[in-house]
Design a protein around this motif. Sequence first.
Motif, short mmCIF file in Angstrom:
data_model
loop_
_atom_site.label_atom_id
_atom_site.label_comp_id
_atom_site.label_asym_id
_atom_site.label_seq_id
_atom_site.Cartn_x
_atom_site.Cartn_y
_atom_site.Cartn_z
N GLN A 195 0.83 -1.20 0.00
CA GLN A 195 0.00 0.00 0.00
C GLN A 195 0.87 1.25 0.00
N PHE A 203 -3.66 3.76 -0.64
CA PHE A 203 -4.23 2.95 -1.72
C PHE A 203 -3.19 1.94 -2.17
N SER A 204 -3.65 0.92 -2.90
CA SER A 204 -2.77 -0.11 -3.43
C SER A 204 -2.39 0.23 -4.86
N PRO A 205 -1.11 0.15 -5.22
CA PRO A 205 -0.70 0.42 -6.60
C PRO A 205 -1.40 -0.53 -7.57
N ALA A 206 -1.84 -0.01 -8.68
CA ALA A 206 -2.55 -0.81 -9.67
C ALA A 206 -1.68 -1.98 -10.14
N GLY A 207 -2.21 -3.19 -10.04
CA GLY A 207 -1.51 -4.38 -10.49
C GLY A 207 -0.47 -4.91 -9.53
N ASN A 208 -0.25 -4.21 -8.43
CA ASN A 208 0.76 -4.64 -7.46
C ASN A 208 0.23 -4.52 -6.03
N SER A 209 -0.99 -4.97 -5.82
CA SER A 209 -1.60 -4.82 -4.51
C SER A 209 -1.07 -5.83 -3.49
#
Length: 392
Positions: A195, A203-209
Motif C-alpha cells: 500500500q 491505496f494499493s498500486p494498480a496491479g501490485n496490490s
Amino acid sequence: LKGLGKPATAETSKSDAPALVGTATGSFAPGWAAQQTTVAAAGGARGLLGVSCTAPDTDFWFPGASTGASRQDYVHLTNPDDTAAVADIELYGAEGALKSDVGEGITVPARSSVPMLISTLTSEAAENVTVHVTTRTGRVGAVVSAAEDEVGSDWLAASADPASTQILPGIPADATSVRLVAFAPGEDDADVKVQLMGKNATFSPAGNSTLHIKSRMTASIDLKDVTRGEPGSLRLSPADGSRTPVVAALRVVRGTGAKQEVAFIPATGPVGERATVADNRAKGSVLSLTAPGETAKVKVTTSEGSEGGSASVKTYTVKSGTTLEVTPEVPAGLKGGYALTVESESGGPVHAARTLTLKESGIDMFTVQTLPDDGGTVEVPAAEQDLTVLDD
C-alpha cells in the motif's frame, strides 16, 4: 561538539579517508547522532551518498543489494571494539541462497573496517540480492555501498528487524522508478499487502496490490513512478493474517537518461520519543512524515547552525494513512549545516525520512536517510533503600 543542540562538522577530500566511529558520554550521550555525506562528482556511478551512524550489532539484513554486472556493491564491516570480531555474510537471490564459500569467518580486526565486494563472494549474478550479516564473536557496524553504472550511487542501510508489518517512508514525489525488494527470513512464505500512503489517502498500486515472498528467497516488484507527482511512503502488511516476518528496502531513481541518480530507503521503525538526522543544508532538505495508524502530532526542531544561526521549532499534524512532506524552516542567520530532530507529541506512531538534494554537474543528486528512534530516552526504574537485605 562544543554545546548541546549545536552540530559540529568536518570535511575531507582524501580518497583514503577511514571509517568513523563516534562515541558520546555524559550530557552529550542522549540523542547523539552523526551522519557522513559524500559527493562523488565524476565517474560512472557519480552521486550523493549519505549514511547515518547506527549502533553496532550482531545481525543485519540488507534487501536491495546486487551482484549484477552493472553494480559494484560492497559490504562494509566496522569493528568499534578493542578485540577482533568474526562475521559471516549470506546472500539470497530469487531462487534462494547463493553459493558462497568465502563469506564465512571474516575476521574484522579491533577498531578496523573491512570492505567486501559482494560479487566476489559468489559466482552467481543476481539483480536483486538480500545480504545477511551476522557475527560469531564480537559486534560490528554494517552498511552496503551500492554503485550502479550510469545511474548513481548511495549507501544502503540495514532494514528494520524482521516484522510482519514494515514501513518505508519518504519516496520523493518526482521518483521516476521505484523497485521494492523484500525477503522472508523464516521457514514460512509471506503474502503481504502493498500500500502507498500518499498525500491524502492510502491505496494499493494498480496491479501490485500484493506480493508473495517465498521463504528465504528474495522477491521484487517494479512499482515504476508509483508516487505520480506526490510524496508517498510504502506499507507492507499481512495479506492473509499469517503475520510472517519480512525485511524490505526500496531502490528509488530520480531523473532520466544521463541525469539519473539513485538512493535506497530501508524499512524503518517509528521515530518514537525522538529521532535526528544530523546533516542538513540551507537548500535541498525535505522531511517526509507518515502516520500508518492514528493521526499524530510531531514536533520538528531545526538546530542552531554549525557556524551560526538560531534554532526553531514547529509542530505538524500527520493525518492517518497519509504522508506529509515539509521543507524545514531554515535556522535564522544560518551558517554551515544544521540538524533536524523529530519528536512524537500525541496520536499514533510516525515514521520519517529526510531527503537531501544537491545539484552537481547539472544533476539533482540525492540521498535519503530514515529516522528511527535514537534510543536516547530510557525509563529509569524507581529505587529506594531497603536495609532488610542485610538481615542475617
